[in-house]
Scaffold this active site. Structure first.
Site, PDB file in Angstrom:
ATOM      1  N   MET A   2     -12.332  18.992  88.362  1.00 26.74           N
ATOM      2  CA  MET A   2     -13.191  17.810  88.538  1.00 26.74           C
ATOM      3  C   MET A   2     -14.566  18.303  88.970  1.00 26.74           C
ATOM      4  SD  MET A   2     -10.657  14.976  90.125  1.00 26.74           S
ATOM      5  CE  MET A   2      -9.617  16.115  90.965  1.00 26.74           C
TER       6      MET A   2
ATOM      7  N   ASP B  88      -2.181  10.847  86.980  1.00 30.36           N
ATOM      8  CA  ASP B  88      -2.626  11.456  88.232  1.00 30.36           C
ATOM      9  C   ASP B  88      -3.250  10.393  89.133  1.00 30.36           C
ATOM     10  OD1 ASP B  88      -3.598  13.106  90.208  1.00 30.36           O
ATOM     11  OD2 ASP B  88      -5.022  14.175  88.934  1.00 30.36           O
TER      12      ASP B  88
ATOM     13  N   HIS C 179      -0.194  21.203  91.175  1.00 29.38           N
ATOM     14  CA  HIS C 179      -1.427  20.591  90.664  1.00 29.38           C
ATOM     15  C   HIS C 179      -2.555  20.910  91.651  1.00 29.38           C
ATOM     16  CE1 HIS C 179      -3.755  17.548  88.439  1.00 29.38           C
ATOM     17  NE2 HIS C 179      -4.209  17.144  89.614  1.00 29.38           N
TER      18      HIS C 179
ATOM     19  N   ASP D  42      -6.432  20.353  92.452  1.00 33.52           N
ATOM     20  CA  ASP D  42      -7.645  19.582  92.191  1.00 33.52           C
ATOM     21  C   ASP D  42      -8.852  20.363  92.688  1.00 33.52           C
ATOM     22  OD1 ASP D  42      -6.735  17.050  91.089  1.00 33.52           O
ATOM     23  OD2 ASP D  42      -5.789  16.725  93.034  1.00 33.52           O
TER      24      ASP D  42
ATOM     25  N   SER E 117       0.693  17.552  94.104  1.00 30.83           N
ATOM     26  CA  SER E 117      -0.753  17.756  94.237  1.00 30.83           C
ATOM     27  C   SER E 117      -1.046  18.443  95.562  1.00 30.83           C
ATOM     28  CB  SER E 117      -1.474  16.402  94.174  1.00 30.83           C
ATOM     29  OG  SER E 117      -2.846  16.603  94.386  1.00 30.83           O
TER      30      SER E 117
ATOM     31  N   MET F  66      -6.391   9.702  84.646  1.00 27.06           N
ATOM     32  CA  MET F  66      -6.630   9.409  86.062  1.00 27.06           C
ATOM     33  C   MET F  66      -6.287   7.938  86.299  1.00 27.06           C
ATOM     34  SD  MET F  66      -7.688  12.065  87.726  1.00 27.06           S
ATOM     35  CE  MET F  66      -8.020  11.177  89.235  1.00 27.06           C
TER      36      MET F  66
ATOM     37  N   MET G  54     -12.737  20.255  93.178  1.00 29.29           N
ATOM     38  CA  MET G  54     -13.826  19.257  93.213  1.00 29.29           C
ATOM     39  C   MET G  54     -15.113  19.895  93.731  1.00 29.29           C
ATOM     40  SD  MET G  54     -11.899  15.950  94.762  1.00 29.29           S
ATOM     41  CE  MET G  54     -10.108  15.844  94.685  1.00 29.29           C
TER      42      MET G  54
ATOM     43  N   HIS H 115      -6.869  21.193  87.697  1.00 24.51           N
ATOM     44  CA  HIS H 115      -7.614  20.014  87.263  1.00 24.51           C
ATOM     45  C   HIS H 115      -9.058  20.185  87.732  1.00 24.51           C
ATOM     46  CE1 HIS H 115      -7.911  15.306  87.695  1.00 24.51           C
ATOM     47  NE2 HIS H 115      -8.741  15.777  86.784  1.00 24.51           N
TER      48      HIS H 115
HETATM   49  C1  DX5 Z   1      -7.286  12.484  92.979  1.00 18.54           C
HETATM   50  C2  DX5 Z   1      -6.456  13.679  92.604  1.00 18.54           C
HETATM   51  C3  DX5 Z   1      -4.970  13.474  92.689  1.00 18.54           C
HETATM   52  C4  DX5 Z   1      -4.441  13.012  93.986  1.00 18.54           C
HETATM   53  C5  DX5 Z   1      -3.009  12.579  93.861  1.00 18.54           C
HETATM   54  O1  DX5 Z   1      -8.631  12.791  92.769  1.00 18.54           O
HETATM   55  O2  DX5 Z   1      -6.769  14.107  91.293  1.00 18.54           O
HETATM   56  O3  DX5 Z   1      -4.305  14.666  92.285  1.00 18.54           O
HETATM   57  O4  DX5 Z   1      -4.550  14.005  94.951  1.00 18.54           O
HETATM   58  O5  DX5 Z   1      -2.606  12.091  95.082  1.00 18.54           O
HETATM   59  P1  DX5 Z   1      -1.802  10.690  95.217  1.00 18.54           P
HETATM   60  O6  DX5 Z   1      -0.497  10.896  94.537  1.00 18.54           O
HETATM   61  O7  DX5 Z   1      -1.666  10.511  96.701  1.00 18.54           O
HETATM   62  O8  DX5 Z   1      -2.643   9.640  94.586  1.00 18.54           O
HETATM   63 ZN    ZN Z   2      -5.772  15.800  89.882  1.00 17.20          ZN
END
Ligand code: DX5
Ligand code: ZN
Length: 218
Positions: A69, A174, A34, A36, A9, A138, A38, A67
């Site tokens: 979000m 995740d 990955h 994220d 990630s 999640m 947001m 991903h």
């Molecule tokens: C949380 C994210 C994850 C997160 C994973 O909102 O979607 O991808 O960064 O990080 P760890 O493995 O530290 O939980």
């Molecule tokens: Zn994620």
């Protein structure tokens, strides 16, 4: 080749040395980056977008798993595909027309993914499973790396593990994935693991990726 896929990630990388982090994780043979995304609304954080994806493309050949979000993700599908997303995952909690958006993702040639928050049931996405290639559970509340794995999600992971064989999607978790739970999750049918804080910051990424993959498939 192992069926287990490790998705580092990028949210948890050292963004002060991003190019180096990407190169090292590429040399470590990670399977996907990955990303994220947001919007500060659906998830209580602002994170990862255009510049980070361009940096990954510049320094790595590894595919990207994006991903989203964000609320109303449909309007952004073409944008993220153009930036090089190979899997695009949306949340049904953020999209009133998730089936339409999944079809739009497939039309771009990307793998269509659906993600559910810890409090969202399998029932919510059951009708979408035939049109998904990837399902992400999640296992922390969206927003931040480094949170604790929420054990109450195990029940639906097990249910989705069974459904993944029927509908032929990759099952991904995740949040809070580490050496302490990866084996247990693999036994429930999880094949794809997003890993942030249990990977970034370590001394030897190749060793860490290899060990995590090995623990999952043993
Ligand atoms: C949380 C994210 C994850 C997160 C994973 O909102 O979607 O991808 O960064 O990080 P760890 O493995 O530290 O939980
Ligand atoms: Zn994620």
């Amino acid at each position: 080749m192992s069926g287990i896929k490790i998705h580092p990630s990028i949210l948890c990388a050292d963004h002060g040395s991003l190019a180096m982090e990407i190169k090292q994780m590429t040399d470590a043979s990670a399977d996907y980056f990955h990303v994220d995304v947001m919007d500060g609304d659906f998830a209580p954080n602002f994170a990862c977008g255009t510049e980070i994806m361009k940096c990954i493309k510049k320094h790595s050949h590894i595919p990207m798993d994006v991903h989203l979000m964000v609320n109303s993700p449909a309007r952004h599908i073409g944008f993220f595909r153009d930036l090089g997303a190979d899997i695009i995952t949306i949340h049904p909690e953020a999209d009133k027309q998730a089936a339409r958006t999944l079809a739009a993702i497939r039309e771009t040639g990307a793998i269509a993914g659906i993600a559910i928050n810890p409090g969202t049931s399998v029932e919510t996405i059951k009708e979408l499973l035939p049109i998904c290639g990837h399902v992400l559970v999640m296992t922390v509340n969206p927003g931040f790396g480094g949170q604790k794995f929420l054990d109450f999600t195990l029940r639906k992971i097990k249910e989705l593990g069974t459904l993944s064989r029927e509908y032929d999607f990759s099952l991904c978790v995740d949040g809070g994935v580490s050496h302490s739970n990866i084996k247990k999750l693999a036994l429930l049918g999880v094949t794809n693991f997003v890993v942030g804080s249990a990977l970034f910051g370590l001394h030897d990424y190749a060793k860490a990726v290899h060990e995590l993959r090995g623990e999952a498939q043993d």
